[in-house]
Scaffold this motif. Structure first.
Motif, PDB file in Angstrom:
ATOM      1  N   VAL A   1       3.651  -4.748  -7.264  1.00  0.00           N
ATOM      2  CA  VAL A   1       2.955  -5.028  -6.012  1.00  0.00           C
ATOM      3  C   VAL A   1       3.371  -4.060  -4.913  1.00  0.00           C
ATOM      4  N   LYS A   2       2.547  -4.030  -3.882  1.00  0.00           N
ATOM      5  CA  LYS A   2       2.869  -3.297  -2.650  1.00  0.00           C
ATOM      6  C   LYS A   2       2.967  -4.338  -1.546  1.00  0.00           C
TER       7      LYS A   2
ATOM      8  N   GLN B   1       1.472  -8.856   3.845  1.00  0.00           N
ATOM      9  CA  GLN B   1       0.480  -9.042   2.791  1.00  0.00           C
ATOM     10  C   GLN B   1       0.983  -8.443   1.480  1.00  0.00           C
ATOM     11  N   ILE B   2       0.731  -9.140   0.378  1.00  0.00           N
ATOM     12  CA  ILE B   2       1.138  -8.693  -0.949  1.00  0.00           C
ATOM     13  C   ILE B   2      -0.100  -8.195  -1.678  1.00  0.00           C
TER      14      ILE B   2
END
Length: 78
Positions: A10-11, A17-18
């Motif tokens: 993930v970022k 926010q994921i």
């Protein structure tokens, strides 16, 4: 259908926010998420569970990926 827990790359954005980028399957395959079509709180009516539901396009197929803190899962046939 079963709840299949998966690893996800993930970022994390500055606003918290994921954003999922890749799904890593247990056999070593890596699936790039081509596009996120929708992201909202949701439930899986097929296998149970709730969290953030990401509707993603992976290899031209729509896949629902769920973040049920602290784990990720998909609805799988096996």
């Amino acid at each position: 259908m079963i709840k299949k827990y998966v690893q996800v790359i993930v970022k994390f954005k500055e606003d918290g926010q994921i954003i999922p980028l890749q799904v890593l399957w247990e056999d070593g395959r890596v699936f790039e998420i081509d596009r996120i079509l929708d992201m909202r709180p949701g439930v899986s009516l097929k296998v149970g569970g709730q969290g953030i539901r990401y509707v993603c396009r992976i290899r031209n197929k729509e896949v629902c990926l769920y973040y049920e803190e602290p784990r990720w899962f998909v609805e799988s046939r096996t």
